[in-house]
Write a protein that holds these residues in place. Structure first.
Motif, short mmCIF file in Angstrom:
data_model
loop_
_atom_site.label_atom_id
_atom_site.label_comp_id
_atom_site.label_asym_id
_atom_site.label_seq_id
_atom_site.Cartn_x
_atom_site.Cartn_y
_atom_site.Cartn_z
N ASP A 38 0.83 -1.20 0.00
CA ASP A 38 0.00 0.00 0.00
C ASP A 38 0.86 1.25 0.00
O ASP A 38 0.81 2.08 0.90
CB ASP A 38 -0.99 -0.01 1.16
CG ASP A 38 -2.35 -0.51 0.73
OD1 ASP A 38 -2.64 -0.44 -0.48
OD2 ASP A 38 -3.12 -0.98 1.57
N CYS A 39 1.70 1.34 -1.02
CA CYS A 39 2.47 2.55 -1.31
C CYS A 39 2.71 2.54 -2.81
O CYS A 39 2.47 1.53 -3.47
CB CYS A 39 3.79 2.56 -0.53
SG CYS A 39 5.00 1.32 -1.04
N LYS A 50 -4.83 -1.87 -1.97
CA LYS A 50 -6.27 -1.97 -1.71
C LYS A 50 -6.87 -0.70 -1.10
O LYS A 50 -7.92 -0.76 -0.48
CB LYS A 50 -6.53 -3.18 -0.82
CG LYS A 50 -6.11 -4.49 -1.48
CD LYS A 50 -6.61 -5.67 -0.72
CE LYS A 50 -6.10 -6.95 -1.31
NZ LYS A 50 -6.81 -7.45 -2.43
N GLN A 51 -6.23 0.43 -1.31
CA GLN A 51 -6.79 1.69 -0.83
C GLN A 51 -8.06 2.00 -1.62
O GLN A 51 -8.06 1.92 -2.85
CB GLN A 51 -5.78 2.82 -0.99
CG GLN A 51 -6.28 4.17 -0.55
CD GLN A 51 -6.52 4.24 0.95
OE1 GLN A 51 -5.90 3.54 1.72
NE2 GLN A 51 -7.44 5.09 1.36
N THR A 53 -10.37 4.78 -0.50
CA THR A 53 -10.91 6.08 -0.12
C THR A 53 -9.96 7.16 -0.63
O THR A 53 -8.78 6.91 -0.83
CB THR A 53 -11.09 6.23 1.41
OG1 THR A 53 -9.86 5.95 2.04
CG2 THR A 53 -12.16 5.30 1.93
N PHE A 88 -10.65 -0.31 -5.87
CA PHE A 88 -9.36 0.16 -5.36
C PHE A 88 -8.77 1.25 -6.25
O PHE A 88 -8.99 1.27 -7.46
CB PHE A 88 -8.38 -1.01 -5.25
CG PHE A 88 -8.91 -2.15 -4.44
CD1 PHE A 88 -9.45 -1.94 -3.18
CD2 PHE A 88 -8.87 -3.44 -4.94
CE1 PHE A 88 -9.95 -2.99 -2.43
CE2 PHE A 88 -9.35 -4.49 -4.20
CZ PHE A 88 -9.90 -4.28 -2.94
N CYS A 89 -8.01 2.12 -5.65
CA CYS A 89 -7.39 3.23 -6.37
C CYS A 89 -6.41 2.71 -7.42
O CYS A 89 -5.66 1.76 -7.15
CB CYS A 89 -6.66 4.13 -5.39
SG CYS A 89 -7.72 4.82 -4.11
N CYS A 112 -6.15 9.56 -4.33
CA CYS A 112 -6.25 8.71 -3.15
C CYS A 112 -5.10 8.99 -2.17
O CYS A 112 -4.01 9.37 -2.57
CB CYS A 112 -6.22 7.25 -3.55
SG CYS A 112 -7.65 6.78 -4.55
N THR A 113 -5.39 8.76 -0.91
CA THR A 113 -4.40 8.94 0.14
C THR A 113 -3.57 7.67 0.25
O THR A 113 -3.96 6.71 0.91
CB THR A 113 -5.09 9.25 1.49
OG1 THR A 113 -5.95 10.37 1.30
CG2 THR A 113 -4.08 9.55 2.57
N ILE A 114 -2.45 7.67 -0.43
CA ILE A 114 -1.55 6.51 -0.45
C ILE A 114 -0.13 7.04 -0.27
O ILE A 114 0.26 8.02 -0.91
CB ILE A 114 -1.64 5.75 -1.79
CG1 ILE A 114 -3.09 5.32 -2.06
CG2 ILE A 114 -0.71 4.55 -1.79
CD1 ILE A 114 -3.32 4.86 -3.48
#
Length: 127
Positions: A38-39, A50-51, A53, A88-89, A112-114
């Motif tokens: 998740d980066c 799997k972000q 939001t 997912f983003c 997205c906030t990643i």
């Protein structure tokens, strides 16, 4: 010389090995890359985390859905981008960073906030 190999290449979970004699093999100590972190790196075109939001706390919509925001990113032409039957983003436009269409009628899409991948905060290989 004994070189590491995985000649079948069919099961990527199998570790590469080398022959230490004509009949004996030994696993090689080669790390496995981790691709579903998740980066993201660069502009996030290869992001497969799997972000779901956004930066503004909006929920992502399923990429296969045209409601509430019609788009063309669900066509087979964008399979390379990892879009599909999930919310997912991703970054199929290859601009900025990973983003998604939202479920909010008044907010079409958002980034997205990643986190960006950093060697200091993420392990890229598993031994």
């Amino acid at each position: 010389n004994h070189y590491c190999q995985n000649p079948d290449g069919t099961d990527l979970a199998d570790k590469p090995f080398c022959y230490i004699s004509e009949t004996e093999t030994e696993e090689c100590d080669i790390p496995t890359c981790i691709w579903n972190m998740d980066c993201f790196t660069g502009i996030g075109a290869q992001y497969r985390g799997k972000q779901a939001t956004t930066d503004h706390k909006k929920n992502c919509n399923n990429w296969n859905s045209d409601f509430p925001h019609p788009h063309s990113y669900h066509s087979p032409e964008y399979n390379w981008a990892g879009v599909g039957d999930h919310r997912f983003c991703r970054n199929p436009s290859e601009e900025g960073k990973p983003w998604c269409y939202t479920t909010n009628l008044l907010w079409r899409w958002d980034y997205c906030t990643i986190a960006r991948c950093s060697r200091d905060s993420f392990n890229f290989y598993r031994f």
